[in-house]
Write an enzyme that holds these catalytic residues in place. Structure first.
Site, PDB file in Angstrom:
ATOM      1  N   GLU A   1     -12.708  12.628  13.349  1.00 34.01           N
ATOM      2  CA  GLU A   1     -12.003  13.009  12.132  1.00 34.01           C
ATOM      3  C   GLU A   1     -12.752  14.182  11.480  1.00 34.01           C
ATOM      4  OE1 GLU A   1     -10.829  10.163   9.229  1.00 34.01           O
ATOM      5  OE2 GLU A   1      -9.745   8.888  10.648  1.00 34.01           O
TER       6      GLU A   1
ATOM      7  N   ASP B   1      -7.462   4.092   8.942  1.00 34.32           N
ATOM      8  CA  ASP B   1      -8.766   4.120   8.283  1.00 34.32           C
ATOM      9  C   ASP B   1      -8.983   2.880   7.423  1.00 34.32           C
ATOM     10  OD1 ASP B   1      -9.487   6.523   9.400  1.00 34.32           O
ATOM     11  OD2 ASP B   1      -8.800   7.733   7.710  1.00 34.32           O
TER      12      ASP B   1
ATOM     13  N   HIS C   1       0.811  -1.218   0.000  1.00 34.63           N
ATOM     14  CA  HIS C   1       0.000   0.000   0.000  1.00 34.63           C
ATOM     15  C   HIS C   1       0.843   1.267   0.000  1.00 34.63           C
ATOM     16  CE1 HIS C   1      -3.681   2.366   1.043  1.00 34.63           C
ATOM     17  NE2 HIS C   1      -4.237   1.387   0.371  1.00 34.63           N
TER      18      HIS C   1
END
Length: 519
Positions: free
Chosen positions: A269, A156, A93
């Site tokens: 957030e 997340d 990632h």
């Protein structure tokens, strides 16, 4: 068993004298690995690409180790060569080729994901020992289903490896309360750049422990981590409220993260959206349920080109009276200055909330765009300069959106341990700002344009003298890295000298050049 396919000879140039490295056949014969080695003969394999999709390199081999012993053997073999490097790859990632090794060896840590999973109780507190190659999603599911427990701090997106996020920081909406994931691990097993397998913690081999946490893979490869757990809630009340004014937004979101534990939400957030009906960048981002309707007539007149949204979650158990949850949420929201009428909420399971991005991933894969380039930009901005950033960037440079989420929310510096390798802006409060761009087309001018826009944002920050640091940083020269680390550079450089003196590890970060063996 060692598997070697189409054995070839490669040359790697790291600004040292270029020499042919030992061909992969000799490496295969010299290593008594329990895992496997696959020759990488083109740029299409997983070792040659990452989630960013903007770089491609040709590695010498992709290695799937069976455990820490295999990883150590690989690093030692690289050390005996004149110029081989080693990159640990989690779930790929990375955005800018950080987990790649041009002409080197890439270790696929996912092959070790099942090596460790053990519940421990230490001084009355529960911990889980897991592999560095384990996915956070699997850690969540197993901890909840088998023990009714869960880690405290998340990212997340959970389809990431434990070792990968701990090598950066690991942040999400729980960071204001518990700190990043690096603040919630108490012991590591690490393979250093010397090929040594070392157990480390705050009290044992502490310099390696804190160096590896946030160390960008430069000092060692994490093969096991001990993570603090807590009782897992059952449900999550998930709420979004919209703001027309940045001052109101920033005041309220800082208020929420500054409340004492037990008096605020469990997750906080925020994000920026375009003040329009644009399906990707505008109002349609906010509602969380098909029955939700966003009424733009509630937005005050003369509102600018962008809006702001605070996103919060209150965790609870199924046995909690609904009135208790309602009252707690209402009490907190009642102190906020959001646009009345622009509040949206749903109740979901705890796991469903934490896996919320997975649903978006499945849609993107179904639409064939998940593997397109992702020219993301992540920054930490000091609270003292976040309003200036809003004026220069949110309201001007990206006022039409970025084709993906634009996150912005505060964190508390006292939840971060300054002994780790992570560098932060000054001040008690700083913001994460993330431009999670995605592209419609797999490659071409669009990607170059978005990358250029990222550079422009960074340049604006520098020109205006904003106090900022890149998160998930990537620079092309050591001078920029020195500027990034500032007065922590000497510590970072010394840790490299001690734990990876030949600069074998994590070449994709482009921090240090591979050194020639003195043997």
């Amino acid at each position: 068993m060692v598997e070697c396919l189409e054995l070839e000879r490669f040359v790697q140039d790291n600004d040292v004298e270029s020499k042919p490295v030992d061909d992969i056949s000799s490496i295969c014969k010299s290593l008594d690995l329990k895992g496997s080695i696959d020759c990488v003969c083109d740029g299409s394999g997983i070792a040659a690409k990452d989630f960013g999709g903007m770089q491609s390199v040709r590695a010498l081999a992709l290695i799937r180790p069976a455990g820490a012993e295999d990883v150590a053997l690989i690093v030692k073999a690289a050390a005996l060569s004149p110029n081989l490097t080693v990159a640990a790859r989690g779930n790929g990632h990375s955005i800018n080729g950080q987990a790649m090794a041009d002409g080197g060896l890439v270790i696929d840590m996912r092959s070790t994901k099942e090596n460790h999973f053990k519940l421990l109780t230490i001084n009355g507190s529960p911990y889980i020992d897991v592999s560095g190659g384990a996915l956070w999603e699997d850690v969540l599911k197993r901890c909840v289903s088998e023990f009714g427990l869960a880690p405290r701090s998340w990212t997340d997106y959970l389809n990431l490896t434990v070792g990968g996020t701990l090598s950066n920081a690991g942040i999400s909406g729980q960071t204001f309360r518990y700190g990043p994931q690096t603040s919630n691990v108490t012991e590591l097993e690490v393979v250093t750049g010397k090929g040594d397998i070392i157990t480390c913690s705050e009290t044992e081999n502490s310099e390696l422990f804190f160096g590896v946490l946030g160390g960008l893979g430069q000092f060692g490869i994490i093969t096991r981590a001990r993570i603090l757990l807590q009782p897992a809630p059952d449900m999550a009340r998930w709420v979004r409220v919209v703001y027309a004014d940045f001052e109101d937004f920033s005041r309220d979101v800082e208020f929420l993260v500054s409340l004492p534990a037990g008096e605020s939400f469990d997750y906080v957030e925020g994000f920026v959206l375009v003040n329009s009906d644009d399906l990707v960048n505008g109002w349609p981002q906010v509602p969380m349920d098909p029955t939700h309707k966003f009424d733009p007539t509630l937005i005050p007149p003369n509102t600018g080109s962008v809006l702001y949204c605070i996103e919060v979650v209150l965790n609870y158990r199924k046995t909690d009276p609904p009135s208790t949850v309602d009252e707690a949420v209402s009490r907190l929201l009642g102190q906020l200055a959001f646009v009345k009428g622009l509040k949206f909420e749903v109740d979901v399971s705890y796991a469903e909330f934490l896996l919320r991005v997975k649903a978006q991933e499945e849609v993107a894969k179904a639409n064939g765009i998940w593997d397109n380039p992702h020219p993301w930009l992540n920054l930490f901005i000091s609270k003292s300069h976040i309003a200036d950033f809003d004026q220069a960037v949110f309201k001007k440079l990206v006022k039409d959106g970025v084709g993906g989420p634009m996150l912005v929310y505060p964190m508390l510096r006292n939840k971060w341990d300054n002994r780790t390798s992570v560098v932060l802006p000054e001040g008690d409060i700083f913001y994460i700002v993330a431009f999670l761009r995605s592209t419609v087309y797999p490659k071409g001018p669009e990607v170059e344009k978005l990358v250029a826009k990222n550079r422009e944002i960074v340049q604006v920050c520098r020109e205006k003298g904003l106090d900022f640091k890149l998160y998930l940083p990537q620079y092309q020269c050591q001078e920029d890295w020195k500027r990034h680390f500032g007065n922590q550079w000497s510590r970072f450089e010394e840790r490299k000298r001690v734990f990876d003196p030949m600069a074998i590890l994590a070449p994709g970060q482009k921090i240090f050049k591979r050194r020639v063996s003195q043997s």
